[in-house]
Design an enzyme around this catalytic site. Structure first.
Site, PDB file in Angstrom:
ATOM      1  CG  ASP A  35       6.859  -2.542  11.444  1.00  0.00           C
ATOM      2  OD1 ASP A  35       6.380  -3.170  10.481  1.00  0.00           O
ATOM      3  OD2 ASP A  35       8.023  -2.117  11.475  1.00  0.00           O
ATOM      4  CG  ASP A  36       6.128  -6.722  10.466  1.00  0.00           C
ATOM      5  OD1 ASP A  36       5.850  -5.880   9.586  1.00  0.00           O
ATOM      6  OD2 ASP A  36       7.205  -7.332  10.509  1.00  0.00           O
ATOM      7  CB  CYS A  75       8.041  -1.656   6.244  1.00  0.00           C
ATOM      8  SG  CYS A  75       8.053  -2.938   7.514  1.00  0.00           S
ATOM      9  NE  ARG A  79       6.198   1.377   8.016  1.00  0.00           N
ATOM     10  CZ  ARG A  79       5.952   1.325   9.324  1.00  0.00           C
ATOM     11  NH1 ARG A  79       5.971   2.429  10.047  1.00  0.00           N
ATOM     12  NH2 ARG A  79       5.716   0.173   9.917  1.00  0.00           N
ATOM     13  CE  LYS A 128       9.441   0.271   9.710  1.00  0.00           C
ATOM     14  NZ  LYS A 128       9.363  -1.182   9.661  1.00  0.00           N
ATOM     15  CG  HIS A 130      11.307   1.531   6.453  1.00  0.00           C
ATOM     16  ND1 HIS A 130      11.053   0.209   6.713  1.00  0.00           N
ATOM     17  CD2 HIS A 130      12.414   1.553   5.645  1.00  0.00           C
ATOM     18  CE1 HIS A 130      11.941  -0.545   6.101  1.00  0.00           C
ATOM     19  NE2 HIS A 130      12.777   0.257   5.452  1.00  0.00           N
ATOM     20  CB  SER A 153      12.842  -2.347  10.074  1.00  0.00           C
ATOM     21  OG  SER A 153      11.883  -2.154   9.068  1.00  0.00           O
ATOM     22  CG  HIS A 222       9.786  -5.165  12.150  1.00  0.00           C
ATOM     23  ND1 HIS A 222      11.061  -5.688  12.258  1.00  0.00           N
ATOM     24  CD2 HIS A 222       9.532  -5.062  10.834  1.00  0.00           C
ATOM     25  CE1 HIS A 222      11.544  -5.880  11.046  1.00  0.00           C
ATOM     26  NE2 HIS A 222      10.636  -5.518  10.153  1.00  0.00           N
ATOM     27  CG  ASP A 274       3.807  -2.194   8.532  1.00  0.00           C
ATOM     28  OD1 ASP A 274       3.397  -3.103   9.293  1.00  0.00           O
ATOM     29  OD2 ASP A 274       5.000  -2.079   8.192  1.00  0.00           O
ATOM     30  CG  ASN A 275       3.837  -5.545   6.866  1.00  0.00           C
ATOM     31  OD1 ASN A 275       4.610  -4.603   6.734  1.00  0.00           O
ATOM     32  ND2 ASN A 275       4.070  -6.538   7.712  1.00  0.00           N
ATOM     33  CE  LYS A 295       7.760  -7.980   6.912  1.00  0.00           C
ATOM     34  NZ  LYS A 295       8.507  -7.482   8.073  1.00  0.00           N
TER      35      LYS A 295
HETATM   36 MG    MG Z   1       5.913  -3.954   8.573  1.00  0.00          MG
END
Ligand code: MG
Length: 484
Positions: A35-36, A75, A79, A128, A130, A153, A222, A274-275, A295
């Protein structure tokens, strides 16, 4: 041969799950999603401040992508794209979902878990989600037999005071869930990566005799960042480096477990993020080489990801692939490896033939980048085109300022007009060539127009002919089982 043995053999053949010859049988599939995490957060992508030997090993023994994209720098929609193989607007998820959102991934969407489950795989998710936290939308309603993790998150908590989110105080305490039950409130986040890893290992051991699909979606890196004690300070590069090294070590433990169980050659592992990095968090955000922004923007820093696939015996090992590919390609690729037929409505394409050295990748396929339902930019071949839009910038000339120590800085509001960049010569998107190549701009705008018509675009108020309307739950929020 006695009768019961014949029955057993027939049952095995009919179920498609007989694992008498694992090498020729359906492979296990594990997708690990960070994540991130930014493009250059792995050593194999140039990171020098910390080490990622396990993640780099996946790429060295498989394939490493230099130009791997997500279709959106956020996010939830990212996903949705990963799990459905479709652009987020087509999958009914236009933007990030808030904790008590009444929206979620529509029931009609077929997820990777549903497709693998229908083919006889055991399916599990750790981490996660989301994609809707109302019980109707949780992973166990989207094809996962089991789930352990956070519904969204790790900063959606009244305790996350150091966060650039204005409504945090009104949120319920962070729930850690198993299937549809809240098992803890405000879990000790230092142990999240460790507990996710243990859960993933347990799933692998439990299903070692059957083909399985495991989706491990780490909550880290994240913010707020947390690591378990053994990793605190271990990287020597600050908390962010420690967090990445713990995710790497988690991946190493999964690899070791697969080897110990003899599943190493029968398991495909995909890793990506994811980003791009959350740059407003400063030293608590990731890195993105020289790419522009991060992001929440559709510049390269927001949508270009580190990505590796290890698939022993199925692809040419040790490749570095430079053609542009996108996260929606993962689902058709792993389905194809498993011999499962592809749904006809996917936007991604299977990469198997190319990764096996038997076909060429289409380097000129147009890829579109959305933020909050707005079609903001696209890539085709070496070209990147932005259409006029506003975005949040971390650059000082727009008023941006990175934070530090877990405290966010500030974003500035920036604008861009039609802008064309040659990513081969200028990966930082710094020299606008729109005036010099009007015919290229015209060509790419035709692709943009086609995407607006099919996928949709909230910048120009277009509803795509292939878009799925968001699904709402027409009800108040229920009290979750285990809720206090
Ligand atoms: Mg993310």
């Amino acid at each position: 041969m006695n009768r019961s043995l014949i029955v057993l053999l027939l049952a095995g053949l009919l179920s498609g799950c007989a694992r008498t010859n694992r090498v020729d049988g359906p492979p296990n599939v594990i997708i690990i999603f960070a994540d991130d995490m930014g493009w250059s957060d792995l050593s194999s992508y140039g990171q020098k401040a910390w080490d990622t030997p396990a993640l780099d090993r996946l790429g060295a023994e498989g394939v490493r992508f230099t130009d791997f994209y997500v279709p959106t720098p956020a996010c939830s929609p990212s996903r949705a794209a990963l799990l459905t193989g479709r652009y987020p607007l087509k999958a009914g998820i236009r933007d990030v979902l808030s904790p008590r959102s009444l929206r979620g991934l529509p029931e009609a969407e077929q997820t990777a878990a549903e497709l693998f489950r229908h083919a006889g795989y055991r399916t599990g998710m750790v981490g996660k989600w989301h994609l809707g936290s109302h019980p109707d939308f949780l992973p166990t309603n989207h094809g996962f037999e089991t789930w352990f993790g956070l519904p969204y998150s790790n900063d959606y908590s009244p305790r996350s005071i150091n966060n650039p989110r204005p409504h945090a105080a009104g949120w319920m305490e962070l729930p850690l869930m198993r299937d549809t039950t809240v098992v803890e409130r405000e879990p000790d986040q230092r142990l999240l990566t460790e507990r996710y890893t243990e859960e993933a290992l347990r799933f692998i051991r439990t299903h070692q005799e059957e083909p399985f699909f495991l989706y491990l979606a780490h909550s880290m890196p994240h913010t707020p960042l947390w690591v378990s004690d053994p990793f605190l300070g271990a990287s020597g590069a600050g908390l962010y480096g420690d967090v990445i090294e713990e995710i790497d070590a988690s991946t190493g433990r999964i690899l070791a477990e697969l080897e110990a169980l003899g599943l190493d050659d029968d398991t495909i592992i995909v890793f990506t993020s994811d980003n791009g990095p959350w740059l407003v968090m400063g030293d608590h955000g990731g890195t993105k080489a020289d790419f522009r922004e991060g992001k929440a923007t559709t510049f390269e820093g927001g949508v270009r990801m580190p990505a590796v696939i290890r698939a022993p015996g199925r692809i040419v090992a040790g490749q570095v692939v430079g053609e542009p590919v996108i996260s929606m390609d993962i689902l058709p690729t792993v389905l194809d490896f498993a011999g499962i037929g592809l749904p006809s409505n996917l936007d991604g394409v299977p990469l198997n033939g190319a990764l096996a050295g038997k076909a060429d990748l289409d380097a000129n396929r147009p890829l579109f980048f959305y933020r909050s339902g707005q079609l903001r930019s696209m890539r085709k071949g070496k070209w990147k085109l932005h259409v006029p839009h506003t975005y949040t910038s971390i650059l000082p000339e727009w008023g941006g300022r990175p934070g530090s120590g877990g405290h966010p800085g500030e974003y500035g509001n920036a604008t861009i007009g039609i802008a064309l960049y040659d990513l081969q010569a200028d990966p930082a998107e710094s020299i606008d060539l729109a005036a010099a190549y009007p015919e290229v701009v015209e060509d790419l705008l035709r692709d943009i127009e086609d995407a607006r018509a099919r996928i949709g675009d909230e910048l120009t108020g277009r509803v795509g002919s292939e878009a799925t309307p968001p699904q709402f739950i027409q009800a108040v929020w229920p009290t979750l089982e285990g809720d206090q």
